[in-house]
Design a protein around this motif. Sequence first.
Motif, PDB file in Angstrom:
ATOM      1  N   PHE A   1      -1.070   2.709   4.757  1.00 51.02           N
ATOM      2  CA  PHE A   1      -0.294   2.213   5.671  1.00 51.02           C
ATOM      3  C   PHE A   1       0.040   3.467   6.697  1.00 51.02           C
TER       4      PHE A   1
ATOM      5  N   ASN B   1       0.946  -1.079  -0.172  1.00 52.62           N
ATOM      6  CA  ASN B   1      -0.040  -0.088  -0.106  1.00 52.62           C
ATOM      7  C   ASN B   1       0.763   1.198   0.161  1.00 52.62           C
TER       8      ASN B   1
ATOM      9  N   VAL C   1       1.954   4.675   1.635  1.00 49.37           N
ATOM     10  CA  VAL C   1       2.157   5.290   3.219  1.00 49.37           C
ATOM     11  C   VAL C   1       1.527   6.666   3.369  1.00 49.37           C
TER      12      VAL C   1
ATOM     13  N   ASN D   1      -1.095  -2.881   9.790  1.00 51.86           N
ATOM     14  CA  ASN D   1      -1.338  -2.386   8.445  1.00 51.86           C
ATOM     15  C   ASN D   1      -2.524  -2.937   7.462  1.00 51.86           C
TER      16      ASN D   1
END
Length: 321
Positions: free
Chosen positions: A113, A77, A79, A103
Amino acid sequence: MANAWKKDRSNKITSPKTLLLFFSTTVILLTFFYLCSQPTTSSNPNPTIKTLAYPPNSLIQPFDCHNSPQSHPVIANLVEGVKYPFLYSLSDFGTLPDKPHKNIVRILKGKLFRRPDISVTVQELLEKMKSEGKMGIFVDVGANVGMATFAAAVMGFRVFAFEPVFENLQSICNGIYFNRVGDLVNVFEAATSDQVGNITFHKLVGRLDNSAVSATGAKMAFKSNEEIELQVRSIPLDEVIPESEPVLLLKIDVQGWEYHVLKGAKKLLSRKKGEAPYLIYEEDERLLQASNSSSNEIRKFLNGLGYTHCVQKGTDAHCTK
């Protein structure tokens, strides 16, 4: 009976557990297709830069992501909250299905995340250096899954990343592709130390980020986790980084083995002021003692090399000349 069967079947399909599984699978598939649709140079502001070519007789060659077995499943994913966005993938999933990685829970809630502090620190430091006209490489020792590596690479900086845990290396390989930074990142399958050879390493199942040379250090915070002892290659940074290569930033997070890494980088750290790298290393006294060293020993060593300005920020020390 037929109507009753249809009613029961409908209830099963719309149960919360089934809907949750459907939603999580949809999110992961949408993320995958989104990544595959992006241009191959979208994250790289300077695609003409190439990584260093290592001669065949070098002590160590970069890890070959192309021929490495693909990890699966892949959970990745973006951030949250970083100025220069990047992705990374998990190597630990937690204990499924009861206690998934935090996460993974965030993905199921439709969130990105969580932002790692080191990612923000790396981007802020490198952005400042870039504004001052400085360019060079970022050295990431104890790269884990690349949370600092990719923070730097998406800004256009070349990275030398060192990581001995194979599962983490696979995640770094995923991130190299996801972020389109294959021409910027050299990753090495090794533990950095002060000697060339092999070293006993302790991999912590379920918390690979806490794996360490010291068995005590690896299990200090997670005593119930299974520990796997294995042999990994060790190499000093001075044997890998050419003396002619400018290094802007050196980050070390190796669960108490920091002093040995620093001793193996003596030539690099002995560069004169203005050419010596900005240094960040984890300074956790308990972990250091588990590896038969101390913060005082490290500070004395660094002071002898000209690193006289050290500031404690959380569990990290930031040092400059």
